[in-house]
Design a protein around this motif. Structure first.
Motif, short mmCIF file in Angstrom:
data_model
loop_
_atom_site.label_atom_id
_atom_site.label_comp_id
_atom_site.label_asym_id
_atom_site.label_seq_id
_atom_site.Cartn_x
_atom_site.Cartn_y
_atom_site.Cartn_z
N ILE A 144 51.65 18.62 4.45
CA ILE A 144 52.68 19.52 5.22
C ILE A 144 52.63 20.55 5.94
O ILE A 144 51.58 20.80 6.66
CB ILE A 144 52.90 20.60 3.67
CG1 ILE A 144 53.12 20.49 2.52
CG2 ILE A 144 54.18 21.73 4.21
CD1 ILE A 144 53.53 21.54 1.58
N MET A 145 53.13 19.75 7.09
CA MET A 145 52.62 20.51 8.48
C MET A 145 54.16 21.35 9.11
O MET A 145 54.97 21.39 8.33
CB MET A 145 52.23 19.62 9.01
CG MET A 145 53.39 18.25 9.54
SD MET A 145 54.48 18.48 11.00
CE MET A 145 53.06 18.54 12.45
N GLU A 146 53.38 22.24 9.70
CA GLU A 146 54.57 23.35 10.60
C GLU A 146 54.70 22.28 11.95
O GLU A 146 54.06 22.54 12.95
CB GLU A 146 53.77 24.59 10.60
CG GLU A 146 54.33 25.83 10.98
CD GLU A 146 56.09 26.18 10.11
OE1 GLU A 146 56.71 26.77 11.03
OE2 GLU A 146 56.52 25.61 9.17
N GLU A 149 61.54 23.22 14.49
CA GLU A 149 62.44 22.54 14.82
C GLU A 149 62.32 21.26 14.58
O GLU A 149 63.59 20.41 14.74
CB GLU A 149 62.95 22.51 16.69
CG GLU A 149 63.20 23.59 16.75
CD GLU A 149 64.79 24.12 16.07
OE1 GLU A 149 66.22 23.48 17.12
OE2 GLU A 149 64.43 25.46 15.74
N SER A 151 59.99 20.47 11.49
CA SER A 151 58.39 20.23 10.69
C SER A 151 58.47 18.05 9.33
O SER A 151 59.52 17.79 9.45
CB SER A 151 58.70 21.08 9.85
OG SER A 151 57.80 22.33 10.29
N LEU A 152 57.72 18.52 9.31
CA LEU A 152 57.60 16.84 7.90
C LEU A 152 57.12 17.72 6.93
O LEU A 152 55.57 18.24 7.03
CB LEU A 152 57.02 15.95 9.16
CG LEU A 152 58.13 15.02 9.76
CD1 LEU A 152 57.35 13.78 10.30
CD2 LEU A 152 59.38 14.36 9.12
N ILE A 153 56.88 16.71 6.18
CA ILE A 153 55.86 16.38 4.75
C ILE A 153 55.43 15.32 4.97
O ILE A 153 56.46 14.41 4.74
CB ILE A 153 56.98 17.17 3.87
CG1 ILE A 153 56.67 18.63 4.11
CG2 ILE A 153 55.59 17.13 2.56
CD1 ILE A 153 58.12 19.05 2.34
N PHE B 142 65.70 20.25 3.50
CA PHE B 142 64.96 19.25 3.03
C PHE B 142 65.31 17.68 2.53
O PHE B 142 66.65 17.66 2.17
CB PHE B 142 63.63 19.64 2.28
CG PHE B 142 62.22 20.41 2.51
CD1 PHE B 142 61.41 20.22 3.87
CD2 PHE B 142 62.70 21.86 2.23
CE1 PHE B 142 61.00 21.32 3.64
CE2 PHE B 142 62.18 23.13 2.09
CZ PHE B 142 60.50 22.61 3.25
N ILE B 153 59.12 13.44 3.54
CA ILE B 153 59.93 14.37 3.63
C ILE B 153 60.04 15.25 4.74
O ILE B 153 59.82 15.64 5.71
CB ILE B 153 59.83 15.55 2.70
CG1 ILE B 153 59.06 14.55 1.27
CG2 ILE B 153 60.78 16.40 2.56
CD1 ILE B 153 58.32 15.66 0.34
N PHE B 154 62.39 15.26 5.46
CA PHE B 154 62.49 15.94 6.90
C PHE B 154 62.96 16.95 6.63
O PHE B 154 63.46 17.35 5.62
CB PHE B 154 63.59 15.22 7.72
CG PHE B 154 63.08 13.69 7.79
CD1 PHE B 154 62.80 13.54 8.78
CD2 PHE B 154 63.73 12.65 7.02
CE1 PHE B 154 62.17 12.46 9.65
CE2 PHE B 154 63.18 11.49 6.97
CZ PHE B 154 62.93 10.84 8.64
N ALA B 155 62.37 18.37 7.16
CA ALA B 155 62.02 19.46 7.14
C ALA B 155 62.91 20.13 8.24
O ALA B 155 63.26 18.33 9.11
CB ALA B 155 61.30 20.54 7.25
N ASP B 156 63.64 21.05 8.25
CA ASP B 156 65.06 21.66 9.32
C ASP B 156 65.92 20.62 9.37
O ASP B 156 65.99 19.96 10.72
CB ASP B 156 63.57 21.61 10.85
CG ASP B 156 62.53 22.32 10.66
OD1 ASP B 156 62.80 24.01 9.79
OD2 ASP B 156 61.29 21.86 11.60
N THR B 197 58.91 24.39 7.05
CA THR B 197 58.09 24.41 5.68
C THR B 197 56.81 25.27 5.80
O THR B 197 55.54 25.00 4.96
CB THR B 197 57.43 23.29 6.32
OG1 THR B 197 56.77 23.14 8.07
CG2 THR B 197 57.55 21.66 6.34
#
Lengths: 214, 214
Positions: A144-146, A149, A151-153, B142, B153-156, B197
């Protein structure tokens, strides 16, 4: 707080065996040390080469030392399209049935019949760090990264454990561009669902349906 | 099973206002329909243009119709480096304080002083689909996707709800290359942690520590 894993971007580069190196740089020639990399003992060489595929050429490609038993070119998925070869995602060293390309140096050309890979994302760590993170060599985990605008896991991240490694996750330039480039990005390991999204999709779906019913 | 969201890749493209179009294609000229896009009413035009930045030029850039109130060029983070402009991540239409570039058509050039964005990833859906997924316009979620050896997994991810939309998540070419390109990739929404995240990292860390203590 657990292990904060530095996320480093690998641009396209090549590892070479001495025999292949001498074929294109000249007999008796060897790698010249230029600068250290984050992994202990690994370095960028002064020497550079060109790699040519059916559709395009990359000049000035970095050679990483020291020599390895087998030559291996590591490129991104975008690079594979520019070269005109299939983008085959592999762990380092697993080059069976991968595409080849032409290597061009100051003293000649060499036709590689295999060895071009898109590196599977992975984390380098020491045995002590592996105990701390509760993982072992070849485990697959989420990271899990930060990132502002964007971010991705990352799923399908392979853990590689070796006393000679330094803690770092390696991603390629496509993966780095998919998040926004922070100056010092870090990630956190989550070891669940075998690091795969397949089961997670079902779990999330059931969870979301549960939330919707509340 | 919930909503399976098709994930579509947007290559670099431009939306234009009529005034800017006429400046570089000629007075009285208008867009010529070529082919439908997935979003209802949107199409690719026959016309193409070149875009030039301080470091590089892209030729043959697609123009999407119909005309919009403001010209907006959408590129990837990689493209921004090639053009030589900052990669500014924005929602469509939010172009204040973004970089510009030069647009080149058959009848002239136009200096854009702003309007170049890297599109923030987003999902288009109808109000009925939003109810089904328990989300509303401008929610951030997500999206868990599945891809051989390279899942993400796309965040934001911003949800955009409009009766005229068709269900699709749009990512750029960098984001598409960060997963392996399946022929018909889909994702599943998870609406937790505000789609960010930041809190998830802390949660994962505590969860992992809990697992480690078992």
């Amino acid at each position: 707080m657990g292990l904060a894993i530095p996320i480093e971007t690998s641009a396209r580069h090549i590892h070479m065996c001495q025999k292949d190196f001498e074929k294109i740089f000249g007999e008796g020639r060897t790698l010249t040390y230029k600068a250290d990399l984050s992994q202990p003992g690994q370095y960028v060489a002064e020497e550079r080469l060109s790699v040519k595929g059916p559709k395009g050429t990359f000049e000035n490609v970095a050679i990483l030392g020291p020599f390895r038993p087998e030559t291996q070119l590591e490129i991104s998925m975008t690079d594979s399209r520019k070269l005109g070869v299939p983008g085959v995602i592999r762990q380092s060293g697993d080059t069976k049935d991968t595409p080849g390309c032409t290597l061009i140096g100051p003293a000649g050309e060499l036709e590689l019949d295999h060895g071009v890979i898109v590196a599977k994302r992975h984390i380098h760590m020491t045995p002590v760090q592996a105990i701390q993170a509760n993982v072992k060599d070849n485990d697959e985990v989420f990271v899990i990264m930060e990132s502002f605008e964007r971010s991705l896991i990352f799923a399908d991240v392979i853990v590689r454990v070796n006393p000679n490694f330094a803690l770092a996750m390696h991603v390629d330039t496509d993966e780095a561009n998919a998040f926004a480039s922070d100056s010092k990005p870090t990630g956190v390991i989550l070891k669940l669902f075998g690091g795969r999204t397949y089961n997670l999709q079902k779990w999330a779906d059931e969870l979301q349906n549960g939330i919707n019913r509340l």
